[in-house]
Scaffold this motif. Structure first.
Motif, PDB file in Angstrom:
ATOM      1  N   THR A 252       3.785  -1.557  -3.430  1.00  0.00           N
ATOM      2  CA  THR A 252       2.680  -2.321  -3.665  1.00  0.00           C
ATOM      3  C   THR A 252       1.852  -1.948  -4.560  1.00  0.00           C
ATOM      4  OG1 THR A 252       1.615  -1.341  -1.729  1.00  0.00           O
ATOM      5  CG2 THR A 252       2.768  -3.287  -1.281  1.00  0.00           C
ATOM      6  N   ARG A 254      -2.234  -1.181  -4.969  1.00  0.00           N
ATOM      7  CA  ARG A 254      -3.392  -1.063  -3.994  1.00  0.00           C
ATOM      8  C   ARG A 254      -4.643  -0.829  -5.103  1.00  0.00           C
ATOM      9  NH1 ARG A 254      -1.192   1.540   0.648  1.00  0.00           N
ATOM     10  NH2 ARG A 254      -3.227   0.698   1.894  1.00  0.00           N
ATOM     11  N   THR A 267      -4.932  -4.434  -0.998  1.00  0.00           N
ATOM     12  CA  THR A 267      -3.745  -4.428  -1.418  1.00  0.00           C
ATOM     13  C   THR A 267      -3.853  -5.692  -2.458  1.00  0.00           C
ATOM     14  OG1 THR A 267      -2.545  -3.879   0.388  1.00  0.00           O
ATOM     15  CG2 THR A 267      -1.347  -4.885  -1.243  1.00  0.00           C
TER      16      THR A 267
END
Length: 793
Positions: A252, A254, A267
């Motif tokens: 991911t 962030r 996120t």
């Protein structure tokens, strides 16, 4: 005159040869030769464009004048790239190529230890995350290097000032306009801030908690980052002072937003599942994003581990992910958009004109992408990697990791980035048994190339020829079975890429990334669950496989010895087992070797070599020895351990002597602080050999070592031998004979062999070892060459 020829460990047992004839003799523990694969493309040469050489360039930064600065990780240097017309000139700004250390100084006098991150301030100073030194360094435009925070060779997570602070494998950096430095402290799974206060540098942790992993948006210490061997890799600052984080373990992107004295995580894109899907916010997917950078408009560029350059654009309150270049294939193709190919993208930078620069680490090149998405190679030369089967150097590997052997001395390789299971015969013939060679990997059971893997790491083989695979990226244990001329792949434990630490049966069990695997005589598998800091057992029960946790506590990293869950590990990598079912673990980030002994229904963990919190390359006994990120471990029948010391690029041996363990270096040359560089791809005997990130290793039935040299995409064979240099001086006895003594297990047969080329061996004598040892003689008519003594099967 009495010459003592040192112990030779062959055929899984110890033989000591003591010469008595005064021959010219040299102890050479092992001769290391290239068995398969072709190293190339790496180096440290300065020059223009393709004349230059890099060794795993990890990150890149660009200044206002469009000069590039590269953390040349495995060369332990900081390189500078300057435009000369349409070309780029590469020079070394600081550090000495292949010279490891932590010394401050000017230009080549300074030393680094696998520098991984670089960032620039407005005055042109370069800040370096000196990963293995666990320090943050500063390099002026003239190449003067100073250490700002952390203490070389001391890792931890302590907030404090200057050298009192502690880091654990800091990886990425960002610098704001006030001169504050932000650090992705990868080994601690945290984000740190370093503030200049007067002449001091004060370190605080602003996000995450050391040793705690997960995928949780929150505030300050409640935030959790994912674990992909290490934690967050790269940072960038936006125009508002928010930090953008490449959370590689969670796949991911962030954001950390300052709010008063707090930092709040959110996120932006990705959903925690590996993939390459474009889309908005959580509908997009990444495959281990390594690098992030922002352009002047606030758009985010990401180097995706699936060999893609991605772009994240704000659209209202949403974030839209698109792919700009690359196509998930691994290669080194220049071109527009998806026609381009990369191999191991890591750091990324962008200049004021919108050109994107990427460190193409495994290709050992620096790539540039224009605003029109045209990708070109601007410096470096491509290393040799691939999936080609063939003989010897005609074969190609792609970051081979795990290795094991069968009773016939066939070698099986977990070719990690190629997602293949390979076989190498004694003659060096390489064939692919299972997997399809696609870098993006998969999770399909099937036959031969219809089966897919994702980062297959360590292997074990049973007496029936079945191969067991720790399929790290899928978080599963797979079985590869010979069926006629085919190979059938089934998943025996773990659940379809779902990460966890749950014990259970078959697919109800869960694993994290597993990098170690071995098998005992009862066909139980033992797994080093690296992410979860656990040692697990996978036992056959009827047609099922039952997973239990033997030692360690899920998610709790540390170095404590103890029983069962009271013991702690810190990224356990390699694992092996002896005939008494004692387990031995290469505890990667603790820099130690651990023993796990069964006691009734309990498992007792002790540290047998190295000392947690201290790293280096010292040989010695027990805690006096030093390692630098030990990765692979294996054992011979006499109970001697062999370790691939990845950070030192050496092969070490641990020999039991009474209740002690004596550590010696068999191959490669340990890289002392401030000493000459030692990593490379050189065949040779003992310390003359060079390796580049050796990972796992195995002992064959003939006593030879087999080592995947991941940084050079090759498989090395280590042959134990003695060298008698008779050609230069001759024997000194009247008849030219050489008298020597054999000591080994009483009743065993010892074979003395001769070779002229280290490949073909001829038996000279076979001797049965009595309890008091045996004195014997080689006749004076023997030719000069390489001699070895081994135990007959």
């Amino acid at each position: 005159m009495k010459n003592t020829i040192w112990p030779s460990l062959l055929a899984s047992a110890m033989l000591t040869l003591t010469g008595t004839a005064g021959a010219q003799s040299i102890y050479t523990p092992y001769a290391f030769t290239n068995l398969a694969g072709s190293p190339g493309g790496t180096g440290n040469a300065d020059g223009i464009g393709s004349e230059a050489r890099f060794s795993n360039p990890a990150s890149v930064a660009v200044d206002a004048a469009t000069n590039l600065y590269v953390a040349d990780e495995f060369n332990d240097t900081i390189r500078k790239m300057t435009r000369e017309g349409t070309n780029w000139m590469v020079t070394t700004l600081a550090g000495s190529a292949r010279g490891i250390g932590s010394s401050d100084g000017t230009n080549s006098v300074a030393r680094f230890n696998t520098p991984s991150g670089v960032a620039l301030d407005g005055a042109g100073n370069i800040y370096v995350a000196d990963q293995s030194s666990c320090t943050i360094r500063k390099v002026t435009p003239n190449g003067v290097v100073t250490t700002l925070a952390g203490s070389a060779n001391q890792f931890g997570s302590k907030d404090a000032s200057n050298s009192v602070a502690r880091f654990n494998r800091p990886y990425g950096l960002a610098v704001d306009s006030a001169g504050n430095i932000f650090v992705a402290d990868s080994g601690n799974y945290t984000i740190r801030e370093i503030m200049p206060i007067g002449t001091n540098w004060v370190v605080t942790t602003i996000a995450g908690t050391a040793g705690q992993t997960g995928n949780y948006d929150g505030t300050n210490g409640t935030i959790r980052f994912g674990a992909f061997v290490n934690g967050p890799r790269s940072l960038a600052l936006d125009n508002s002072g928010d930090l953008i984080v490449a959370d590689v373990g969670n796949s991911t992107i962030r954001k950390l937003t300052p709010s008063g004295t707090n930092w709040i995580a959110s996120t932006l894109a990705g959903n925690g599942f590996i993939g390459t899907a474009n889309g908005t916010n959580g509908s997009a997917q990444f495959y281990n994003p390594y690098g992030v950078v922002l352009d002047n408009a606030g758009d985010i560029y990401v180097t995706d581990g699936d060999n893609l350059i991605r772009k994240i654009t704000a659209l209202g309150t949403n974030w839209v992910v698109t792919t700009l270049a690359g196509n998930t294939a691994f290669g080194s193709v220049d071109g527009v958009g998806t026609t381009a190919e990369f191999n191991g993208l890591e750091g990324v930078a962008v200049d004021g004109a919108g050109n994107v620069y990427a460190a193409d680490a495994i290709n050992n090149t620096i790539r540039m992408m224009t605003p029109a998405n045209l990708v070109t190679t601007i410096a470096g030369a491509v290393t040799h990697y691939g999936t080609n089967d063939g003989v010897g150097t005609a074969a190609r590997f792609y970051a081979p990791f795990g290795v094991t052997t069968d009773a016939a001395s066939n070698v099986y390789v977990g070719d990690q980035s190629a997602n293949l299971i390979r076989k190498i015969t004694r003659d060096g013939v390489v064939t692919s048994l299972a997997g399809n060679g696609d870098i993006s990997g998969g999770n399909t059971d099937g036959t031969n190339h219809s089966a897919t893997f994702r980062q297959p790491s360590c292997l074990a083989v049973d007496g029936a020829g079945n191969i067991y695979v720790a399929d790290a990226g899928n978080k599963e244990i797979r079985k590869v079975m010979p069926v006629g001329t085919n190979w059938s792949v089934v998943t025996i434990a773990g659940g379809s890429g779902v990460s966890g630490s749950k014990d259970g049966t078959n697919k109800t069990a869960q694993f994290g990334f597993c990098y170690g695997l071995c098998m005992d005589a009862a066909a139980n598998l033992y797994v080093a669950d690296t992410d979860n800091q656990l040692i697990r057992r996978v036992s056959p029960v009827g047609t099922n496989w039952v997973v239990t946790t033997l030692a360690g506590k899920a998610g709790q990293s540390g170095s404590a010895d103890g029983t069962n869950k009271n013991a702690q590990f810190f990224s356990p990598y390699g694992i092996t087992v002896d005939s008494a079912t004692n387990l031995y673990v290469a505890d990667y980030q603790n820099m130690t070797i651990r023993k796990i002994a069964p006691s009734g229904t309990n498992w007792i963990v002790t540290t047998i070599a190295g000392s947690a919190g201290f790293f280096g390359s010292a040989d010695g006994t027990n805690a006096n020895a030093r390692f630098l990120f030990p990765q692979g471990i294996t054992i011979d029948r006499a109970g001697n351990l062999y370790v691939s010391d990845g950070g030192n690029s050496t092969i070490r041996r641990l020999s039991p002597v009474g209740t002690n363990w004596v550590v010696t270096t068999l191959g490669g040359s340990a890289r002392p602080p401030d000493g000459a560089g030692q990593a490379g791809a050189v065949d040779g005997v003992g310390s003359a050999a060079r390796f580049n990130s050796p990972w796992a290793l195995a002992v064959g039935p003939d006593g030879d070592l087999y080592i995947p040299d991941g940084g050079e995409n090759r498989i090395i064979k280590g042959i134990p031998l003695f060298l008698f240099d008779t050609a230069a001086t001759g024997f000194t006895t009247a008849d030219g004979s050489f008298h020597f003594r054999l000591n080994g297990p009483p009743g065993s047969n010892a074979v003395v062999q001769l070779s002229a080329d280290l490949q073909n061996w001829a038996g000279m004598q076979t001797n049965r070892i009595p309890p008091v040892g045996l004195t014997t003689t080689l006749p004076g008519s023997n030719a000069a060459g390489f001699y070895r003594a081994l135990l007959a099967p």
